[in-house]
Write a protein that holds these residues in place. Structure first.
Motif, PDB file in Angstrom:
ATOM      1  N   ARG A  24       0.828  -1.202   0.000  1.00 11.15           N
ATOM      2  CA  ARG A  24       0.000   0.000   0.000  1.00 11.15           C
ATOM      3  C   ARG A  24       0.872   1.267   0.000  1.00 11.15           C
ATOM      4  O   ARG A  24       0.554   2.253  -0.659  1.00 11.15           O
TER       5      ARG A  24
ATOM      6  N   ARG B 136       7.795  -6.931  -5.820  1.00 12.00           N
ATOM      7  CA  ARG B 136       7.790  -8.072  -4.887  1.00 12.00           C
ATOM      8  C   ARG B 136       9.216  -8.377  -4.435  1.00 12.00           C
ATOM      9  O   ARG B 136       9.467  -8.689  -3.276  1.00 12.00           O
TER      10      ARG B 136
ATOM     11  N   ASP C 184       1.182 -14.122   0.124  1.00 14.72           N
ATOM     12  CA  ASP C 184       2.187 -15.088  -0.351  1.00 14.72           C
ATOM     13  C   ASP C 184       3.124 -15.523   0.776  1.00 14.72           C
ATOM     14  O   ASP C 184       4.228 -15.992   0.521  1.00 14.72           O
TER      15      ASP C 184
ATOM     16  N   ARG D   6     -10.029  -6.518  -6.984  1.00 16.81           N
ATOM     17  CA  ARG D   6      -8.713  -6.662  -6.375  1.00 16.81           C
ATOM     18  C   ARG D   6      -8.397  -8.151  -6.127  1.00 16.81           C
ATOM     19  O   ARG D   6      -7.297  -8.616  -6.402  1.00 16.81           O
TER      20      ARG D   6
ATOM     21  N   ASP E 133      -5.294 -10.213  -7.561  1.00 19.29           N
ATOM     22  CA  ASP E 133      -4.328 -10.795  -6.631  1.00 19.29           C
ATOM     23  C   ASP E 133      -4.220 -12.314  -6.766  1.00 19.29           C
ATOM     24  O   ASP E 133      -3.157 -12.888  -6.539  1.00 19.29           O
TER      25      ASP E 133
ATOM     26  N   ARG F 198      -2.685 -13.201 -10.718  1.00 19.44           N
ATOM     27  CA  ARG F 198      -1.426 -12.648 -11.232  1.00 19.44           C
ATOM     28  C   ARG F 198      -0.392 -13.763 -11.370  1.00 19.44           C
ATOM     29  O   ARG F 198      -0.457 -14.794 -10.677  1.00 19.44           O
TER      30      ARG F 198
HETATM   31  O1   DC Z   1      -3.892  -7.094   2.648  1.00 22.22           O
HETATM   32  P1   DC Z   1      -4.098  -5.756   1.979  1.00 22.22           P
HETATM   33  O2   DC Z   1      -5.499  -5.534   1.471  1.00 22.22           O
HETATM   34  O3   DC Z   1      -3.637  -4.612   2.824  1.00 22.22           O
HETATM   35  O4   DC Z   1      -3.140  -5.786   0.672  1.00 22.22           O
HETATM   36  C1   DC Z   1      -3.104  -4.755  -0.274  1.00 22.22           C
HETATM   37  C2   DC Z   1      -2.656  -5.295  -1.624  1.00 22.22           C
HETATM   38  O5   DC Z   1      -1.296  -5.711  -1.542  1.00 22.22           O
HETATM   39  C3   DC Z   1      -3.447  -6.488  -2.103  1.00 22.22           C
HETATM   40  O6   DC Z   1      -4.421  -6.099  -3.045  1.00 22.22           O
HETATM   41  C4   DC Z   1      -2.416  -7.409  -2.725  1.00 22.22           C
HETATM   42  C5   DC Z   1      -1.094  -6.940  -2.214  1.00 22.22           C
HETATM   43  N1   DC Z   1      -0.408  -7.874  -1.310  1.00 22.22           N
HETATM   44  C6   DC Z   1       0.356  -8.869  -1.873  1.00 22.22           C
HETATM   45  O7   DC Z   1       0.373  -8.979  -3.092  1.00 22.22           O
HETATM   46  N2   DC Z   1       1.097  -9.688  -1.098  1.00 22.22           N
HETATM   47  C7   DC Z   1       1.073  -9.577   0.228  1.00 22.22           C
HETATM   48  N3   DC Z   1       1.831 -10.387   0.970  1.00 22.22           N
HETATM   49  C8   DC Z   1       0.252  -8.595   0.835  1.00 22.22           C
HETATM   50  C9   DC Z   1      -0.484  -7.762   0.043  1.00 22.22           C
END
Ligand code: DC
Length: 237
Positions: A63, A132, A154, A203, A207, A210
């Motif tokens: 974020r 990432r 993940d 979203r 997520d 991907r």
């Molecule tokens: O958990 P969250 O809604 O605060 O996460 C925000 C975005 O970050 C979510 O849409 C996908 C990404 N995210 C991710 O890809 N891997 C993570 N370990 C945590 C979040």
């Protein structure tokens, strides 16, 4: 080295209520209470209780990166532009009295990272491999230094594959959207339930489909449904 982590709990998809911060608290209650005591102490012969466990909300990292791109007027979906801007970012992740604090170029952006725009930006940047990669070491070194309950999509599959306990916590889209909607309202934001629901579904789709580190359960994850109350979930756990 990750095996040294005393309580490496990977809680993927603890967005059961569609909010990283709130999910962190739920994860804390649920995992620390139910899992640490019941599973770890019930089934593993561990002699002492870890004195301290940090609750790590990894979504907040994505974020902050999403927010930075919005600040800079960079399209969060533009992999090249986002990748190129990463060296202008300094992210510091720290814990004060059990509370996670993230400084984005020295500034704690607080609730700004929770707006619908920041949520979509986070989801977009999280699909970019360089992003990432950028966050990988930070997450692993945090788990190496502390006992952690780490919340993120993940964690059990990529970040902490040797986590002692992995929980894939889910909830119905309706329950999650309702919790997020109530949370945004309480913060005085003007949103409609439909908007929250639609953006959440979009979203989730981003997520979980991907190419890199999609939000899928690890093979050895415990599946938990948190659509109803926390009490009910704890009972099941
Ligand atoms: O958990 P969250 O809604 O605060 O996460 C925000 C975005 O970050 C979510 O849409 C996908 C990404 N995210 C991710 O890809 N891997 C993570 N370990 C945590 C979040």
């Amino acid at each position: 080295a990750l095996r040294e982590t005393r309580v490496g709990i990977g809680a993927e998809n603890v967005n059961a209520n569609a909010s990283g911060a709130y999910a962190g608290e739920i994860a804390a209650d649920m995992l620390v209470e139910a899992v640490q005591w019941k599973i770890l102490y019930g089934y593993h012969d561990w002699h002492s209780k870890p004195t301290h466990t940090e609750i790590v909300d990894t979504g907040a990292l994505y974020r902050n990166i999403g927010l930075f791109m919005l600040d800079e007027g960079i399209d969060p979906k533009d992999a090249e532009a986002v990748g190129g801007a990463l060296d202008k970012i300094n992210i510091e992740l720290k814990f004060e009295n059990g509370k996670q604090i993230i400084l984005l170029n020295g500034v704690d952006r607080g609730d700004e990272i929770r707006t619908p725009a920041a949520s979509m930006a986070a989801s977009a940047v999280s699909a970019i491999p360089s992003v990432r990669n950028y966050l990988l070491d930070m997450q692993r070194s945090t788990a190496k230094k502390n006992s952690v309950v780490m919340d993120g999509r993940d964690i059990g599959t990529v970040i902490l594959p040797y986590a002692v306990v992995k929980i894939f916590l889910t909830a119905s889209p309706e329950a999650r959207a309702r919790r997020r909607y109530d949370e945004l309202l309480a913060k005085g934001q003007t949103v409609s339930y439909e908007q929250v629901y639609n953006e959440m579904v979009e979203r989730d789709k981003n997520d979980s489909t991907r190419k890199i580190a999609p939000a899928v359960p690890a093979a050895d994850a415990i599946m938990l449904d948190n659509s109803e109350s926390l009490e009910k979930t704890l009972e099941t756990a």
